[in-house]
Design an enzyme around this catalytic site. Structure first.
Site, PDB file in Angstrom:
ATOM      1  N   LEU B 228       0.821  -0.674   0.289  1.00  9.45           N
ATOM      2  CA  LEU B 228       0.304  -0.078  -0.013  1.00  9.45           C
ATOM      3  C   LEU B 228       0.444   1.547  -0.356  1.00  9.45           C
ATOM      4  CD1 LEU B 228      -2.914   0.939   0.300  1.00  9.45           C
ATOM      5  CD2 LEU B 228      -2.414   1.301   2.164  1.00  9.45           C
ATOM      6  N   ASP B 229      -0.088   2.336  -0.969  1.00  8.86           N
ATOM      7  CA  ASP B 229       1.211   3.703  -1.051  1.00  8.86           C
ATOM      8  C   ASP B 229       3.333   3.512  -1.349  1.00  8.86           C
ATOM      9  OD1 ASP B 229      -1.169   4.365  -0.637  1.00  8.86           O
ATOM     10  OD2 ASP B 229      -1.126   4.506   1.656  1.00  8.86           O
ATOM     11  N   ALA B 230       3.324   2.279  -1.636  1.00 13.40           N
ATOM     12  CA  ALA B 230       4.383   1.798  -1.462  1.00 13.40           C
ATOM     13  C   ALA B 230       4.939   1.700  -3.158  1.00 13.40           C
ATOM     14  CB  ALA B 230       4.450   0.914  -1.053  1.00 13.40           C
TER      15      ALA B 230
END
Lengths: 285, 285, 285, 285
Positions: B228-230
């Site tokens: 997530l968000d990476a």
């Protein structure tokens, strides 16, 4: 990184230029480190910067220019220049009374950020001699009047040539240089003007900006040409201001802008990333 | 400008790649319109984007991929893709309740700024159906719960495949998509996160930014990966804030940032300027 | 937040103004939510914006202006205006053929980001009628020629007055409005010009910017005065460009700039944060 | 401009504070030059900065603090401080091996941009002694090891106190200072961290930024507290980067950012524009 060559070139846009140049390099056992090209589709001109490694390159360094000229450049009718990374450029700084751009440049030179020699500083005033002395750089003062301008510039040119200066930086040098002076260093004199040209050319741009009530102020670094403040622009940036900012605040905020915009232009010039053409610049970045 | 091809490729860095590719093009009577390359000197990987004109190109368009594969790509062990400018990409928009990113995208599509088709909008809420209807775009609502997530995503994927969707835009879609979903569209799902990642990942970044007392807020567009968000970051930008800005002000200022950062990422993706590698992106710009 | 009043004022700078105004508010049981002042030390003018809560304020809302005038404004010879937050301003949009500014404004209105009414859109072309209809806003087309300009503007003014319009937005309205028209809405007509004024006034600024080879392009929102592109500047911003950007790219990049710079000006105007004085603006922010 | 006083204060938000303070000033024949206030509506705290002229002020300068305390501050339970413009603050610079922030600060001091004294430079290395000597500033070297840290800091504190230092600048001082050291200078030690905190705290932020593939890098100036890199943020800014930028390029671009962000924080601190509260700052600007 070992020694490398940088080719800056332009010519009429035709099919096959990239292939020809990259072939010249790879056939002779060079390796392209960086290649950047640009086509001006209006003018139909092709621009390119190629940086290639000289390790194991078949052509001896001192013959590269000759071979390139014969095998490639003449055939494609290129305007071109080849630089070598083991040469350390020599720049001369022209200053008047303000120290911020000067110290910013000296700071980069002193810390090794720029690989450059600064054999001399020239000024029309004595004010900044003390700074030149702190950094052990010869400081030459040529006070300019209407009457002596031509004579003083002649002395300056002699001095610049004697030191083999490659590039002149007008680091807030508050004098207009003559067309004759410029002709000795075409696209090799970099000036910083304290506005977003073409807004507020000429003297006192911060006062004019304040008077007009703008919400941003700018700075512009450009090559000096005969038309004042109209040469090819290398770099521009701005800072936001508000109604709270007096002329004095604009001058304060502008100083930081000026020094960064000027140093950015010098950096890209020294990295052989700037090509001037048709009163514009290509900055390969 | 007539029809042209865009090659995006990378492979191990070796001498001669530029020469080989540019030779392939010029020998077959193509003309390079734009060439941009990059070498990751740490990973020793060579990346390149070449845009070339197909007018008078000797190889028929439908055979270019095959010829390039046989003559060039396999020899140099390239990962590569060739796109043609006469193909109009199809994108699907995923939204929740906020309209700013959606309307910014529709505005560009409607005015012809982007050459793209938007066959459908998918949402987990009914809120923005009225906007989809204004622009005559089919709107599909798949409310998501923990229990039905897999099933709903399966329906979404079926719908996306039916419409031949090339790229999915999460335009403030407030749902985490599953690894399975992502696996159908690797490096083809673009998300906008409302912070300068890696600062403030996860939920409510504006509240966190306010709590920490930062002086800038950011937005990040990235390809969606399982972490997530990476995922690989495509574009980021920031806006300055002060102590005067409440959380509500951050949300307001952030909206403009989000819509521009997301649209910039989509634009570059559609222009085939983005290459993802090793959880980073090359954005040829 | 409950209902509040906003005072915008200026007068000659004297000692005691802040004390007098803040005393007027606190004595009458008001609470200052926000106070921002500015002194132009050159012109010796004092400017102030005060936002205060009307909850429990002793003076009835409809009498505040009268009391303030008698007790404070006349004594200090102020130019002043008081606004109330429960009034919803009415704005009219003037457009021509380009939709980006229009859609950006409609997006903010539609989502409730701005508390504003848009009773009508006026244009000299039919092009954007379909968008007005999507958002159910009456669209009035007044084609302008040299001959009919005065007559058409008279009809426009009648329409604006009929709808009680407070503020006019020229959202890329490609017509010069006459001095007579402007005189009906002094400092109430907001225009967006697609350059960093005073650079590139007049027509085709992107073409001029391209021709000059600048490295930044700008946009300027300003109140319209009789001198074309010379009115008080409300907001400006820029975006960086490179040699790679064609005129078409400048126009594309400029669109995002224009819509944000215009919307920022409108937002601050609607928040009663802008004071025009002496062809400049104070933007309390 | 003559001598003036600057009041920085905060207290619980109540009606009438502005009136009380501005009345105190005007009744005593002072003139407010600048007044800026802020209410934290969540915490219900009122913050204010007032700059007023002391020309003709009825209360003698040496008694102002006492009178203000008795007549105003105690009644409203304020946290407050009054500064006078005729006092020249004394700052100490802490450096390690990098010169860019140091030279930027010295440049502003030397040119008179900042009205400040720099009685000494402290370092844990000898590297920058030559620069201190160029500018005739005493340079004290305290090499730090785990074992001697407490003892060396004690010597540093003695030295700082002896010179009446008001504010300590960690100008890329690559040492963590202890809680005991910080306790002597609460909200008076300004550090520059080379990332957009809270992203990339700790060591080697440019390497981390490169590894994550971000498209912007930042710098953060903040007051030093016991939690490493977690103190109240004074100023932040960023610069854009691309895939072309190596770690070395990030470090180079970061240098300019660091020096400007640090100097901006120092400037606002010296102008008495910064109020720290609740691990955040109010920067009246």
């Amino acid at each position: 990184m070992g020694n490398h060559a940088i080719l800056l070139m332009y010519c009429q846009d035709k099919s096959g230029i990239v292939a020809a140049v990259s072939d010249f390099i790879s056939v002779n056992n060079g390796n392209i480190i960086d290649l950047d090209q640009h086509v001006d589709h209006e003018e139909k001109i092709f621009f390119m910067r190629v940086k290639f490694s000289l390790e194991g390159f078949n052509i001896p360094q001192e013959k590269i220019k000759d071979y390139f000229k014969t095998l490639i450049a003449e055939k494609w009718e290129m305007k071109w220049r080849i630089y070598f990374s083991d040469y350390v450029p020599k720049i001369a700084l022209f200053v008047s009374k303000m120290s911020h751009c000067l110290l910013d440049i000296l700071s980069r030179w002193q810390s090794g950020e720029w690989k450059v020699e600064i054999p001399l500083i020239i000024s029309n005033h004595e004010n900044l001699r003390f700074l030149a002395e702190k950094f052990d750089i010869p400081y030459h003062c040529f006070p300019i009047t209407k009457e002596n301008k031509a004579a003083q510039e002649a002395k300056e040119i002699a001095l610049l040539q004697e030191h083999g200066i490659d590039c002149i930086i007008l680091a807030r040098y508050m004098q207009v240089v003559t067309a004759d002076f410029i002709s000795h260093y075409p696209n090799k004199i970099i000036n910083i003007h304290h506005s977003s040209l073409p807004a507020f050319p000429g003297a006192k741009p911060y006062h004019s900006a304040y008077g007009r009530g703008v919400k941003i102020i700018g700075a512009t670094s450009h090559y000096v040409t005969q038309d004042l403040d109209a040469g090819p622009i290398i770099h521009q940036d701005i800072v936001k201001i508000t109604h709270r900012d007096s002329v004095k605040d604009l001058i304060r905020k502008g100083r930081d802008l000026e020094k960064l915009v000027l140093s950015s232009a010098i950096f890209h010039h020294l990295e052989r990333k700037v090509l001037a053409y048709n009163n514009k610049t290509i900055v390969f970045n």
